[in-house]
Design a protein around this motif. Structure first.
Motif, PDB file in Angstrom:
ATOM      1  N   GLN A  13      -6.877  -1.662  -5.229  1.00 49.14           N
ATOM      2  CA  GLN A  13      -5.950  -2.590  -5.883  1.00 49.14           C
ATOM      3  C   GLN A  13      -6.702  -3.624  -6.709  1.00 49.14           C
ATOM      4  O   GLN A  13      -6.317  -3.958  -7.823  1.00 49.14           O
ATOM      5  N   GLU A  74       0.506   1.263   7.852  1.00 51.01           N
ATOM      6  CA  GLU A  74       1.574   0.983   6.894  1.00 51.01           C
ATOM      7  C   GLU A  74       2.515  -0.094   7.434  1.00 51.01           C
ATOM      8  O   GLU A  74       2.979  -0.961   6.685  1.00 51.01           O
ATOM      9  N   SER A  79      -1.599  -0.758   2.146  1.00 50.59           N
ATOM     10  CA  SER A  79      -1.121   0.154   1.108  1.00 50.59           C
ATOM     11  C   SER A  79      -2.070   1.341   0.980  1.00 50.59           C
ATOM     12  O   SER A  79      -3.295   1.168   0.963  1.00 50.59           O
ATOM     13  N   TYR A  80      -1.491   2.526   0.885  1.00 51.03           N
ATOM     14  CA  TYR A  80      -2.286   3.741   0.682  1.00 51.03           C
ATOM     15  C   TYR A  80      -2.921   3.712  -0.702  1.00 51.03           C
ATOM     16  O   TYR A  80      -2.254   3.418  -1.695  1.00 51.03           O
ATOM     17  N   LYS A  81      -4.227   4.030  -0.772  1.00 51.19           N
ATOM     18  CA  LYS A  81      -4.929   3.937  -2.048  1.00 51.19           C
ATOM     19  C   LYS A  81      -5.601   5.229  -2.493  1.00 51.19           C
ATOM     20  O   LYS A  81      -6.019   5.327  -3.646  1.00 51.19           O
ATOM     21  N   TYR A  99      -6.854   2.916   2.955  1.00 48.83           N
ATOM     22  CA  TYR A  99      -5.818   1.885   2.894  1.00 48.83           C
ATOM     23  C   TYR A  99      -6.442   0.523   2.589  1.00 48.83           C
ATOM     24  O   TYR A  99      -7.611   0.275   2.885  1.00 48.83           O
ATOM     25  N   ARG A 101      -5.372  -3.911   2.260  1.00 48.86           N
ATOM     26  CA  ARG A 101      -4.449  -5.045   2.296  1.00 48.86           C
ATOM     27  C   ARG A 101      -5.167  -6.260   1.737  1.00 48.86           C
ATOM     28  O   ARG A 101      -6.271  -6.600   2.169  1.00 48.86           O
ATOM     29  N   LEU A 132       2.556  -5.112  -7.758  1.00 50.82           N
ATOM     30  CA  LEU A 132       3.553  -4.249  -7.120  1.00 50.82           C
ATOM     31  C   LEU A 132       4.436  -3.567  -8.158  1.00 50.82           C
ATOM     32  O   LEU A 132       4.844  -2.412  -7.981  1.00 50.82           O
ATOM     33  N   GLU A 136       2.290  -0.127  -8.337  1.00 40.67           N
ATOM     34  CA  GLU A 136       3.055   0.651  -7.366  1.00 40.67           C
ATOM     35  C   GLU A 136       4.397   1.126  -7.927  1.00 40.67           C
ATOM     36  O   GLU A 136       5.031   2.001  -7.346  1.00 40.67           O
ATOM     37  N   ILE A 146       8.029  -7.022   0.368  1.00 42.35           N
ATOM     38  CA  ILE A 146       6.586  -6.948   0.614  1.00 42.35           C
ATOM     39  C   ILE A 146       5.935  -8.310   0.436  1.00 42.35           C
ATOM     40  O   ILE A 146       5.106  -8.732   1.256  1.00 42.35           O
ATOM     41  N   GLU A 158       8.150   1.234   7.659  1.00 44.97           N
ATOM     42  CA  GLU A 158       8.317   2.018   6.436  1.00 44.97           C
ATOM     43  C   GLU A 158       9.792   2.305   6.174  1.00 44.97           C
ATOM     44  O   GLU A 158      10.240   2.357   5.029  1.00 44.97           O
TER      45      GLU A 158
END
Length: 257
Positions: A13, A74, A79-81, A99, A101, A132, A136, A146, A158
Motif C-alpha cells: 500500500q 482480515e 488488507s491482502y496485498k 497482508y 495494515r 481505499l 482498492e 474501514i 469480512e
C-alpha cells in the motif's frame, strides 16, 4: 522482525523503507487458548509496539491453505496485498499470501480538541480515503466502515464489509447515502462491543442522522450527489465529500462516548 527479500516483490500500500515496517513472520496460539481472540489482541499489541518505535505499517504472511489465520488477519483489519510461491523447510514449495495494515501514528485517537489535531486527523482520513477508493476501488459505505474501524481499533468481520457492497445509494439507485449507512453500521458495531443497550444504539443512530442532515443538507445520495450515477461520471467523484463525512462521523462518535 525485518522484511525478507520475498517481501520486495509485493505491491504494498505504501512505499516504505525496511526501517519503517514491522513484520510478523510467525503467530501461533496454544490450542487450549484458541477461540478467545488472543491472536487479534497479540496483533493489536504488536501494532502498538511498532507504532511507538516509529513504524508506519505492520506486514505479515500466511500459508494460502491456512484459512483460519487468513480470516483472523482480515478480521483484524489487514488488507491482502499479494501472493507468492516460496520454499519453506517444513512445507517445500508453498503458496504464501501477504497482508498489510497501516499504523496510525501521526495523530492520536480521541477527541480532536485543537485545530492542529483536527488538521492532522483530516490529513490522515483524506489519505486513507484516497487509497481505499483508488487502490482498492471500494465504495463509500465500505470505505467509511474501514476508516472508522481503524481509527477506533475495532476489527470488522469480512461478512460486515460484504454486507456494505451495495450500500452506495442502494446500488446507485440514489437512496440513503453510503456515508450515512457505513457510519450507522459502525455505530451499531462499536456500541454493541461496549455493551450498550439496543435503545442506546437506536438513539445514537437517530441523533447521528439528524446531525449529519444538518451538516450536509441531506441523507440521500441523490441530493448529496446531484448528478446521480452515469457512465460519464469520473470515478470516485465523492472523494472530497467522503473525507469530510468520515471526519464528521469520527468526531460525532468520539463525542458520544
Amino acid at each position: 522482525m525485518s522484511q525478507g527479500d520475498d517481501y520486495k516483490a509485493i505491491e504494498w500500500q505504501d512505499d516504505l523503507e525496511n526501517d519503517q515496517v514491522a513484520t510478523v513472520h510467525l503467530l501461533a496460539i496454544c490450542p487450549g487458548y484458541q477461540g478467545r481472540s488472543l491472536g487479534i489482541r497479540i496483533l493489536e499489541e504488536a501494532e502498538e509496539i511498532a507504532g511507538r518505535n516509529g513504524k508506519k505499517a505492520l506486514r505479515l504472511d500466511a500459508l494460502k491453505t491456512n484459512i483460519p489465520a487468513r480470516r483472523m488477519y482480515e478480521k483484524a483489519g489487514f488488507s491482502y496485498k499479494g501472493e507468492q510461491r516460496l520454499y519453506a523447510e517444513n512445507t517445500g514449495m508453498t503458496d504464501f499470501l501477504f497482508y498489510e495494515r497501516s499504523i496510525f501514528t501521526d495523530v492520536q485517537t480521541g477527541p480532536t480538541g485543537s485545530g492542529r489535531d483536527t488538521e492532522l486527523m483530516k490529513e490522515y482520513i483524506d489519505k486513507r480515503v484516497h487509497k481505499l477508493y483508488w487502490d482498492e476501488d471500494l465504495n463509500c459505505a465500505r470505505t467509511t466502515l474501514i476508516c472508522l474501524s481503524e481509527l477506533f481499533k475495532v476489527p470488522l468481520e469480512e461478512q460486515v464489509l460484504s454486507s456494505a457492497i451495495g450500500l452506495h445509494g442502494a446500488g446507485k439507485y440514489g437512496a440513503q447515502c453510503g456515508l450515512v449507512e457505513g457510519s450507522l453500521m459502525f455505530i451499531g458495531i462499536l456500541y454493541q462491543s461496549m455493551e450498550k443497550t439496543e435503545n442506546d444504539i437506536v438513539e445514537a443512530c437517530y441523533d447521528f442522522a439528524k446531525q449529519f442532515e444538518e451538516e450536509f443538507g441531506s441523507l440521500r445520495c441523490c441530493r448529496l450527489r446531484p448528478t446521480g450515477f452515469s457512465k460519464n461520471d469520473p470515478p470516485h467523484m465523492c472523494e472530497q465529500l467522503t473525507g469530510k463525512a468520515v471526519l464528521f462521523s469520527y468526531e460525532y462518535i468520539n463525542g458520544s462516548l
